[in-house]
Enzyme design. Structure first.
Site, short mmCIF file in Angstrom:
data_model
loop_
_atom_site.label_atom_id
_atom_site.label_comp_id
_atom_site.label_asym_id
_atom_site.label_seq_id
_atom_site.Cartn_x
_atom_site.Cartn_y
_atom_site.Cartn_z
N SER A 187 0.83 -1.42 -0.17
CA SER A 187 -0.07 -0.10 -0.13
C SER A 187 0.95 1.16 0.04
O SER A 187 1.87 1.30 0.25
CB SER A 187 -0.79 0.14 1.30
OG SER A 187 -1.49 1.09 1.51
N TYR A 233 -2.63 -0.67 10.73
CA TYR A 233 -2.53 -0.96 9.29
C TYR A 233 -1.37 -0.68 8.57
O TYR A 233 -0.70 -1.41 7.75
CB TYR A 233 -3.90 -0.34 8.70
CG TYR A 233 -3.87 -0.48 7.30
CD1 TYR A 233 -4.23 -1.66 6.82
CD2 TYR A 233 -3.59 0.45 6.31
CE1 TYR A 233 -4.29 -1.90 5.21
CE2 TYR A 233 -3.44 0.27 4.85
CZ TYR A 233 -3.82 -0.77 4.43
OH TYR A 233 -3.87 -0.90 3.14
#
Length: 268
Positions: free
Chosen positions: A144, A157
């Site tokens: 990501s 995360y």
């Protein structure tokens, strides 16, 4: 990389980027193993890919947050006509947002770490040796843009995706000369069901890329010999700039505002 006749395993294949990747690989002649929790959606997709592209498709319902899930996936593949996995796409993952001190479900945070990091690592450890032994293959780990810096409000995360990025870069170096490609694919906010889990506030005001754009970048990654592939030219600039920005000042100045924008812990 020519995937015709190869076998590709895609996790998180019941929707979003994973489904798009599975469709693209099948369209190029790859047999596919589809892994996700939703059995009905996997079976429907498998039937569609068989009919449309004439490839073989295996649906393997699995919750990768559960102990032993990766081993069961491997057993299902081995029982499927003795096929070997040539392409592994570790796409399964989810995100939770909010300040850690306000988290009301620590077990859910642990499950996120398990899916995003532990299951990805175990699946890679189970299938990478065979690729190296055959001298051919690819492992694409979906990281990501959040992997490039610590993000208050997204702390756990972002940390899981930083793990994925670091692991992929190291494995890229470990597999040099073996005929196997390992890369981290780094998308930004994408128009998928991700924000149904993390909460819409996490993506507020952020322009989202389409699944089709990310899949196109994925296909480019299969032909590139790079440890990291970022989706989108503007994001490439952001990723490069993140290496130049001192983290201390960034966290002191921008950190509290980012955390406040995300708001209370959310996710399911």
């Amino acid at each position: 990389m020519d995937v015709t006749g190869s076998t590709a395993l895609v996790t998180g294949a019941s929707g979003g980027i994973g489904e798009g990747v599975a469709r693209a690989l099948a369209a190029r002649g790859a047999h596919v193993v589809l892994v996700a929790r939703r059995a009905d959606r996997l079976e429907a997709l498998a039937a569609e890919l068989r009919a449309r592209h004439g490839v073989e498709a295996l649906a393997v319902p699995a919750d990768l947050s559960e102990p032993g899930a990766a081993a069961r996936v491997q057993e299902a593949v081995e029982a499927w006509g003795g096929r070997a996995v040539d392409v592994l796409v570790n796409n399964a993952g989810f995100g939770l947002t909010g300040r850690l001190a306000q988290a009301d479900d620590p077990a859910r945070l642990a499950a996120m770490v398990t899916v995003n990091c532990t299951a990805l690592t175990e699946l890679t450890a189970r299938f990478l040796p065979g690729m190296v032994g055959r001298g051919r293959g690819a492992v694409v780990n979906v990281a990501s843009m959040a992997s490039f810096a610590p993000l208050p409000g997204f702390a756990v995360y972002a940390a899981t995706k930083a793990f994925v990025l670091s692991l992929s870069q190291a494995l890229w170096a470990e597999t040099r000369g073996t005929g196997v490609l390992v890369t981290a694919l780094c998308p930004t906010a994408t128009d998928t069901g991700f924000f149904d889990v993390s909460g819409e506030s996490a993506g507020a005001g952020v322009r989202r890329r389409s699944v089709e754009q990310v899949v196109a970048t994925f296909l480019d990654a299969l032909d590139a010999d790079r440890p990291v592939v970022v989706d989108g030219r503007a994001n490439e600039v952001v990723a490069a700039a993140s290496r130049l920005v001192p983290r201390g000042p960034f966290l002191r100045l921008a950190g509290p505002r980012i955390a406040d924008r995300v708001g209370a812990p959310t996710g399911r």
